[in-house]
Scaffold this motif. Structure first.
Motif, PDB file in Angstrom:
ATOM      1  N   ARG A   8       1.647   8.663   4.641  1.00 18.63           N
ATOM      2  CA  ARG A   8       0.948   7.393   4.472  1.00 18.63           C
ATOM      3  C   ARG A   8       1.097   6.802   3.067  1.00 18.63           C
ATOM      4  N   VAL A  11       4.541   5.248   2.951  1.00 19.18           N
ATOM      5  CA  VAL A  11       4.656   4.030   3.754  1.00 19.18           C
ATOM      6  C   VAL A  11       3.923   2.876   3.079  1.00 19.18           C
ATOM      7  N   SER A  15       5.712  -0.485   2.008  1.00 19.59           N
ATOM      8  CA  SER A  15       5.233  -1.732   2.619  1.00 19.59           C
ATOM      9  C   SER A  15       4.665  -2.688   1.577  1.00 19.59           C
ATOM     10  N   CYS A 120      -1.450   0.213   8.469  1.00 19.02           N
ATOM     11  CA  CYS A 120      -1.040   1.536   7.986  1.00 19.02           C
ATOM     12  C   CYS A 120      -2.154   2.215   7.202  1.00 19.02           C
ATOM     13  N   CYS A 121      -2.962   1.451   6.522  1.00 21.03           N
ATOM     14  CA  CYS A 121      -4.035   2.025   5.705  1.00 21.03           C
ATOM     15  C   CYS A 121      -5.134   2.659   6.553  1.00 21.03           C
ATOM     16  N   ASP A 125      -4.017  10.022   8.348  1.00 21.04           N
ATOM     17  CA  ASP A 125      -2.852  10.726   7.815  1.00 21.04           C
ATOM     18  C   ASP A 125      -2.856  12.203   8.189  1.00 21.04           C
TER      19      ASP A 125
END
Length: 463
Positions: A8, A11, A15, A120-121, A125
């Protein structure tokens, strides 16, 4: 970084860089700052962020995709032609709208990227595996404490969602622990039943290990040839269509050619991924021989798809009817795009699991170096040499019509170049079935240079 962080943070980093670089590109556009240098720097940062995500996404899909990892990986790569198709439509809307420029498109893309970044946040994870097992314990060696030869035939447990333990994985390890005051004769073998943590490799050692794999190198060069041909067709496709008289206007040629190529990618890529999953399912065992047969079958499937795509695309160099031209082009490109998932799976299976992120990075670098960067330059020079009157706005001129044979010859040479991809995949499959020797895995340490090293046994069971 993949050896020290979970997925995470990586990413989010990639991002975030991409989102803000796209917004920076918008503000550098003519509607705002109008600064070319700022636009150039923003696009460079965008490329860096995409490279970060490119090294993370395929291994993550591999580890979490289960028995349908091929399809999920194919859907990931389908985003490229899908985005291209959407870009043609959105670009035409922006181009025809009053008071809008390319910076509007960048601003919209940044907003979409920000929404994906926010998603994504909020993903847990802890429910996902680490990106790399670079510091994971090495396999417990099946080595006896007496003089008997160790059993090298014991099957390995599966290590990823492909059910594979990877062709170049070490099957038996003995760790040798040395101290500065000890000489080589004082080295003591660690209890074989005690799992040992592998000494993490440096970036240079990981790259060297990947390059020492004949299978990996052959697949990457095949992928470079394949990518170079695809990029060449994409770059000059619309001008070829105009020069050959298939379509009569630049706008019609560009939109039609782009949409057909995108449709071929959207349809062909996931179908190819589904086929690769079926190929993997036929070799679901976990022995070393199963691993070899699985990788060999994937390479053969990819080779056949590229061969079929090349044969179906070749007729566009001779047909004159627009319907036949577009039909052959769509069918051929569908088969070529279908090989994308299998090619990337083969690359990941050709190295140890902990090397996959850097193997993907090295593969991407080599594809740019030997494939999509020089390809348009070489093909452009070839086209200008064979059809010098078909340059720029002259593609619809009478002089260009007289040189259509040169355009057709250029297409033939492009498809002939794809033959190298097919041949290299055949050699890669041959290397897999012959049993490529394990790649070297050494690490310089204290004392005599073997401190903390993980060393493979030879055939007699002695280091």
């Amino acid at each position: 970084m993949v050896h020290r962080h979970r997925w995470r943070p990586m990413v989010i980093l990639g991002s975030s860089l991409w989102t803000f670089s796209v917004w920076a590109s918008a503000f550098a556009g003519p509607s705002f700052a109008g600064n070319y240098v700022a636009l150039l720097l923003a696009r460079m940062v965008s490329g860096v962020s995409e490279a970060i995500l490119q090294c993370i996404a395929p291994p993550l899909i591999q580890k979490t995709g289960g028995k349908h990892a091929g399809v999920w990986l194919a859907l990931y790569y389908t985003a490229i032609p899908a985005g291209t198709a959407g870009g043609y439509v959105f670009g035409s809307v922006v181009a025809n709208a009053e008071g809008m420029d390319f910076d509007t498109a960048f601003a919209f893309e940044g907003a979409v990227g920000f929404l994906l970044l926010a998603c994504c946040c909020y993903i847990d994870d802890d429910r996902l595996p680490k990106l790399s097992d670079g510091g994971a314990p090495a396999e417990s060696p099946s080595v006896s404490t007496d003089d008997e030869t160790p059993d090298l035939s014991a099957p390995l447990a599966p290590t990823d969602s492909f059910g594979a333990s990877n062709v170049v994985r070490k099957r038996v390890f003995v760790a040798r622990e040395l101290h500065p005051e000890d000489g080589p004769e004082d080295a003591a073998l660690i209890d074989p039943g005690t799992p040992r943590r592998r000494a993490p490799l440096t970036f240079r050692e990981e790259i060297s290990t990947c390059l020492s794999s004949q299978i990996f190198v052959l697949i990457v060069f095949s992928y470079s040839v394949y990518t170079g041909v695809i990029i060449a067709i994409s770059t000059f496709g619309s001008s070829f269509v105009l020069a050959l008289g298939i379509l009569d206007t630049e706008k019609k040629a560009s939109v039609t050619f782009g949409l057909i190529a995108s449709a071929a990618g959207i349809i062909g890529t996931p179908l190819g991924g589904a086929y690769i999953d079926r190929v993997k399912a036929r070799h679901s065992g976990h022995t070393e021989e199963d691993d070899r047969q699985r990788l060999a079958a994937i390479l053969e499937a990819v080779r056949r798809m590229i061969l079929m795509g090349t044969l179906l695309t070749w007729p566009i160099s001779v047909v004159r009817r627009p319907s036949l031209f577009m039909s052959f082009f769509f069918l051929g490109m569908s088969f070529l795009f279908a090989s994308t998932s299998g090619m990337n799976i083969a690359i990941m299976l050709s190295v140890e699991p902990r090397l996959i992120p850097n193997a993907i990075a090295l593969c991407t670098f080599m594809i740019h170096l030997f494939g999509d960067v020089p390809s348009p330059i070489v093909v452009g020079l070839l086209k200008d040499w064979l059809a010098p009157s078909c340059i720029g706005e002259n593609v619809t001129s009478d002089a260009c019509k007289e040189e259509r044979g040169g355009i057709r010859d250029t297409l033939i040479y492009i498809f002939l170049w794809m033959t190298w991809s097919i041949v290299l995949l055949w050699y890669a499959k041959r290397a897999v079935l012959k049993g490529e020797p394990n790649t070297k895995e050494t690490r310089t340490g204290r004392g005599n240079g073997t401190d903390g090293a993980v060393l493979p046994l030879n055939e007699t069971g002695i280091i």
